[in-house]
Design a protein around this motif. Sequence first.
Motif, short mmCIF file in Angstrom:
data_model
loop_
_atom_site.label_atom_id
_atom_site.label_comp_id
_atom_site.label_asym_id
_atom_site.label_seq_id
_atom_site.Cartn_x
_atom_site.Cartn_y
_atom_site.Cartn_z
N LEU A 24 71.76 74.58 -38.38
CA LEU A 24 71.39 74.69 -36.97
C LEU A 24 70.23 75.66 -36.79
N THR A 25 69.33 75.35 -35.88
CA THR A 25 68.16 76.20 -35.63
C THR A 25 68.07 76.68 -34.18
N GLY A 26 68.91 76.16 -33.28
CA GLY A 26 68.80 76.57 -31.89
C GLY A 26 70.11 76.99 -31.26
N ALA A 27 71.20 76.91 -32.00
CA ALA A 27 72.51 77.25 -31.45
C ALA A 27 73.46 77.64 -32.58
N GLU A 28 74.48 78.38 -32.22
CA GLU A 28 75.60 78.63 -33.13
C GLU A 28 76.80 77.98 -32.48
N ILE A 29 77.53 77.19 -33.24
CA ILE A 29 78.72 76.49 -32.72
C ILE A 29 79.87 76.81 -33.66
N SER A 30 81.01 77.13 -33.07
CA SER A 30 82.19 77.36 -33.90
C SER A 30 83.38 76.65 -33.28
N CYS A 31 84.28 76.20 -34.15
CA CYS A 31 85.56 75.63 -33.74
C CYS A 31 86.62 76.66 -34.10
N ASN A 32 87.45 77.03 -33.14
CA ASN A 32 88.38 78.15 -33.30
C ASN A 32 89.80 77.74 -32.94
N ASN A 33 90.76 78.23 -33.71
CA ASN A 33 92.18 78.01 -33.46
C ASN A 33 92.90 79.34 -33.50
N LEU A 34 93.60 79.64 -32.42
CA LEU A 34 94.44 80.83 -32.38
C LEU A 34 95.89 80.37 -32.22
N PRO A 35 96.78 80.76 -33.12
CA PRO A 35 98.19 80.41 -32.97
C PRO A 35 98.80 81.11 -31.75
N ALA A 36 99.94 80.63 -31.32
CA ALA A 36 100.64 81.23 -30.18
C ALA A 36 100.77 82.74 -30.37
N GLY A 37 100.47 83.49 -29.32
CA GLY A 37 100.61 84.94 -29.34
C GLY A 37 99.51 85.70 -30.06
N VAL A 38 98.48 85.00 -30.55
CA VAL A 38 97.40 85.65 -31.31
C VAL A 38 96.15 85.75 -30.44
N SER A 39 95.40 86.83 -30.65
CA SER A 39 94.18 87.07 -29.90
C SER A 39 93.01 87.28 -30.85
N VAL A 40 91.80 86.99 -30.39
CA VAL A 40 90.62 87.48 -31.10
C VAL A 40 90.81 89.00 -31.15
N ASN A 49 72.39 86.32 -26.57
CA ASN A 49 72.99 84.99 -26.50
C ASN A 49 74.09 84.87 -25.46
N GLU A 50 73.99 83.80 -24.65
CA GLU A 50 75.11 83.43 -23.78
C GLU A 50 76.05 82.57 -24.61
N GLU A 51 77.30 82.51 -24.20
CA GLU A 51 78.26 81.67 -24.89
C GLU A 51 78.87 80.69 -23.89
N VAL A 52 79.07 79.46 -24.37
CA VAL A 52 79.75 78.43 -23.61
C VAL A 52 81.01 78.08 -24.39
N VAL A 102 73.90 80.27 -27.53
CA VAL A 102 72.47 79.99 -27.46
C VAL A 102 71.75 81.15 -26.79
N LYS A 103 70.47 81.29 -27.04
CA LYS A 103 69.69 82.35 -26.40
C LYS A 103 69.62 82.08 -24.90
N ALA A 104 70.03 83.04 -24.10
CA ALA A 104 70.02 82.89 -22.65
C ALA A 104 68.60 82.61 -22.16
N GLY A 105 68.48 81.66 -21.25
CA GLY A 105 67.20 81.33 -20.65
C GLY A 105 66.26 80.51 -21.52
N SER A 106 66.73 80.00 -22.65
CA SER A 106 65.85 79.29 -23.58
C SER A 106 65.77 77.79 -23.35
N LEU A 107 66.61 77.22 -22.50
CA LEU A 107 66.63 75.77 -22.31
C LEU A 107 65.47 75.34 -21.42
N ASP A 108 64.53 74.60 -21.98
CA ASP A 108 63.37 74.12 -21.23
C ASP A 108 63.63 72.77 -20.58
N ALA A 109 64.43 71.94 -21.21
CA ALA A 109 64.73 70.61 -20.70
C ALA A 109 66.12 70.22 -21.18
#
Length: 125
Positions: A24-40, A49-52, A102-109
Amino acid sequence: MSQYNLDCIDLSASRTELHDLLSLTGAEISCNNLPAGVSVPFVHAHKHNEEVYLVLEGEGRLYVDGKELPLKEGSCFRVDPGAERCISASADKGIRFLCIQVKAGSLDAFTMNDAVLSDKKPSWL
């Protein structure tokens, strides 16, 4: 050099980052699983970077700038770079979510402004 990368991840893994896997050159994407009762295990913010986030399944809570908000399957949210955030699974149900950074404010289109239609067709069209 190929103009695409195709791979497969283990959707049951606790965390998989796609940056290196897909070059990837324009974003970082991760798939995350937290079991019941677990926190980051930390609260964090970013410099640029903003996160979605998109909750794919399960339930939990989002901590953002001192507020705690409920999360459920289908919840989606964006967090400014400087906002402090953390995610937790509910006590009785795990949570699976995607995080796109992604870097905040970087989306041109976006799709309708950036797409270029082709005359070529795959076998199913």
